[in-house]
Design a protein around this motif. Structure first.
Motif, PDB file in Angstrom:
ATOM      1  N   UNK A 415       0.831  -1.210   0.000  1.00 20.83           N
ATOM      2  CA  UNK A 415       0.000   0.000   0.000  1.00 20.83           C
ATOM      3  C   UNK A 415       0.862   1.255   0.000  1.00 20.83           C
ATOM      4  N   UNK A 416       1.954   1.229   0.752  1.00 20.88           N
ATOM      5  CA  UNK A 416       2.829   2.403   0.795  1.00 20.88           C
ATOM      6  C   UNK A 416       3.443   2.696  -0.568  1.00 20.88           C
ATOM      7  N   UNK A 417       3.727   1.658  -1.336  1.00 23.92           N
ATOM      8  CA  UNK A 417       4.377   1.829  -2.640  1.00 23.92           C
ATOM      9  C   UNK A 417       3.396   2.077  -3.770  1.00 23.92           C
ATOM     10  N   UNK A 418       2.109   1.887  -3.534  1.00 21.08           N
ATOM     11  CA  UNK A 418       1.126   1.982  -4.616  1.00 21.08           C
ATOM     12  C   UNK A 418       1.090   3.384  -5.215  1.00 21.08           C
ATOM     13  N   UNK A 419       1.149   3.436  -6.536  1.00 23.59           N
ATOM     14  CA  UNK A 419       1.014   4.697  -7.263  1.00 23.59           C
ATOM     15  C   UNK A 419      -0.440   4.968  -7.633  1.00 23.59           C
ATOM     16  N   UNK A 420      -1.252   3.921  -7.623  1.00 22.97           N
ATOM     17  CA  UNK A 420      -2.682   4.102  -7.877  1.00 22.97           C
ATOM     18  C   UNK A 420      -3.372   4.452  -6.563  1.00 22.97           C
ATOM     19  N   UNK A 421      -4.498   5.140  -6.618  1.00 24.46           N
ATOM     20  CA  UNK A 421      -5.195   5.484  -5.372  1.00 24.46           C
ATOM     21  C   UNK A 421      -5.795   4.251  -4.705  1.00 24.46           C
ATOM     22  N   UNK A 422      -5.718   4.223  -3.393  1.00 24.97           N
ATOM     23  CA  UNK A 422      -6.320   3.160  -2.586  1.00 24.97           C
ATOM     24  C   UNK A 422      -7.409   3.805  -1.724  1.00 24.97           C
ATOM     25  N   UNK A 423      -8.586   3.241  -1.761  1.00 27.08           N
ATOM     26  CA  UNK A 423      -9.727   3.702  -0.964  1.00 27.08           C
ATOM     27  C   UNK A 423     -10.046   2.632   0.065  1.00 27.08           C
ATOM     28  N   UNK A 424     -10.232   3.034   1.314  1.00 18.51           N
ATOM     29  CA  UNK A 424     -10.532   2.075   2.381  1.00 18.51           C
ATOM     30  C   UNK A 424     -11.842   2.441   3.053  1.00 18.51           C
ATOM     31  N   UNK A 425     -12.658   1.420   3.300  1.00 23.75           N
ATOM     32  CA  UNK A 425     -13.851   1.575   4.133  1.00 23.75           C
ATOM     33  C   UNK A 425     -13.769   0.552   5.259  1.00 23.75           C
ATOM     34  N   UNK A 426     -13.818   1.033   6.490  1.00 20.86           N
ATOM     35  CA  UNK A 426     -13.849   0.149   7.652  1.00 20.86           C
ATOM     36  C   UNK A 426     -15.313  -0.200   7.894  1.00 20.86           C
TER      37      UNK A 426
END
Length: 496
Positions: A415-426
């Motif tokens: 996740x730290x290296x991802x260049x694409x956006x990451x969306x999180x829902x808890x």
């Protein structure tokens, strides 16, 4: 390799499972002259090749070219097992390398239909080193952000499995296929045959799905749409045009398989995956929905997150996607049924990769599968959605032996290296680092039925040597409610 082989699906029959024969434009690499009886002078090799040519109608053990599967253009390569057991020789290597180069030059995904017994013994080390050529060609395609899908047929063994097959981004298998590095004649006599089957490899997390032949075209079409590059067949990617209507194979230019055939092209960052909508908690008519208000205390937040009626990941994914395509297994022999990973297509056709915890303690194989999914999405330029819901990482002795710490670290890094956006829902429990490993910094959202904490309040009270009666007060001190998470700057919003 034996000359006689049992009747199996031919290379071209495999192609017709996926595309109309009229839409397949075969290509040929530049011709290569071989010495009599091959590079080793193996007595009878030329005669064996001639018998294979007569029996199959093919010049080599692989055919390749461009085609359309569903509405997606791609490069297809298909092994002919009837030609010396689908074995890899030097001329096979020429065709494989040229197929990867064709995909690279034309910016197309590569689809491999594999059926092989491995390297061709009549060519010795010359044959074995073709695996290095294939690995290098696949690496160039990977660096250019282009997907590779393998469909493994019966049988797929040896170096062909270890490169073209298992080395693909997505591995699909036909039911009952023999799949494994060791072929039937070289494995231990008492080996369990299930371990060398498509179904056994699926159970071990080495195959993403076992797909019946009549469902293959639809499944592969969905995968091509999800993985991209996102250019429809009619849009004509660079270098793709109508082929010779006579059906004659197209000759690739000399040097088409060279390492500098085409430079990698970085993806433009895609838009972030939309935040899923909150799903209501089913409740009796006389009881207001729990999502109508926020929890007043930390104890209530934890109780609501642990409520068995609360919607889980499966419900959220079903609501979010029109089509889901699972990625199965960590490729190290492990699976975790409590973590769902894969790619999905939304109703508007957009692709999103997903990693979703299902409310159980996540095992090392789950974290490794998550990291695999996130890295693949990042390489292909596909946004990622993560759903967090776990009491924490599995902490039993087996999890430690399986490398829990390293697997969690791998997920944090992905996740730290991802260049694409990451969306999180808890969507439920956010149990410490085992949950945080899947949370996107700066783009995490929470539902009203969730909590997130450095540690479970019961464990915190125990560590602080507090009586169980003080667990609720400890939960309040931890500030783990959805509204606390927003106030602390961890969450951007409360959804629902």
């Amino acid at each position: 390799m034996p000359d006689e082989t049992p009747a199996r699906m031919t290379a071209r029959e495999a192609v017709t499972l996926l595309t109309d024969p009229a839409g397949f434009a075969e290509h040929l690499p530049p011709p290569r002259e071989l010495p009599a009886d091959g590079p080793l002078g193996w007595a009878g090799y030329d005669a064996a090749r001639e018998r294979a040519r007569t029996r199959t109608g093919e010049e080599e053990s692989v055919v390749y070219g461009t085609g359309v599967v569903g509405d997606r253009a791609c490069v297809l390569l298909s092994f002919e097992f009837g030609f010396l057991g689908g074995s890899l020789g030097q001329r096979t290597g020429d065709r494989l390398e040229a197929a990867y180069a064709l995909a690279l030059t034309r910016r197309l995904p590569l689809l491999a239909l594999v059926a092989t017994g491995g390297s061709r013994m009549q060519e010795g080390m010359v044959a074995l080193t073709q695996l290095q050529r294939v690995a290098a060609a696949a690496t160039r395609l990977r660096a250019a952000g282009l997907p590779q899908i393998a469909v493994v047929r019966d049988p797929t063994t040896g170096g062909g499995w270890a490169t073209v097959g298992a080395g693909a981004d997505v591995v699909l298998a036909l039911p009952g296929a023999q799949v494994g590095f060791a072929g039937s004649r070289v494995r231990p006599a008492d080996a369990d045959p299930y371990a060398y089957s498509a179904e056994g490899q699926f159970a071990a997390g080495q195959v993403d799905a076992v797909v019946p032949a009549d469902e293959l075209a639809a499944t592969v079409t969905h995968w091509l749409r999800a993985l991209g590059p996102h250019v429809a067949a009619g849009a004509q990617p660079s270098g793709t045009g109508p082929h010779d209507p006579s059906g004659a194979p197209e000759a690739d230019a000399p040097g088409a398989g060279a390492p500098d055939a085409a430079p990698p092209r970085p993806h433009d960052p895609p838009p972030a995956a939309p935040v899923p909508r909150a799903l209501p908690v089913p409740s009796a008519p006389a009881v207001p929905s729990a999502t109508a208000r926020l929890p007043e205390t930390g104890r209530e937040a934890v109780a609501r997150a642990r409520d068995a009626r609360r919607p889980r990941a499966e419900a959220y994914l079903a609501d979010y996607f029109a089509v889901r395509l699972p990625l199965h297994g960590d490729r190290c022999g492990g699976t975790d049924p409590g973590l769902l990973c894969g790619f999905g297509l939304r109703t508007d056709g957009s692709a999103v990769a997903y990693v979703a915890q299902c409310g159980t303690a996540t095992r090392p194989a789950g974290y490794r599968t998550a990291a695999r999914t996130i890295r693949l999405a990042d390489r292909l330029g596909v946004p990622v959605l993560t759903l967090v819901d776990t009491p924490g990482a599995a902490n039993d002795a087996e999890a430690e032996r399986a490398g829990a710490g390293a697997a969690i670290a791998e997920t944090f890094a992905a996740i730290a290296a991802a260049r694409v956006p990451v969306t999180t829902l808890v969507i439920g429990e956010g149990g410490s680092g085992g949950a945080l490993a899947l949370a996107a910094p700066g783009n995490t959202h929470v539902t009203a039925d969730s909590y997130f904490s450095v540690i479970a309040p019961e464990l915190a009270a125990a560590i602080l040597k507090r009586p169980p009666s003080e667990t609720g007060a400890t939960a309040d001190q931890l500030r783990l409610r959805p509204q606390d998470l927003v106030d602390l700057g961890f969450a951007r919003s409360i959804v629902g």
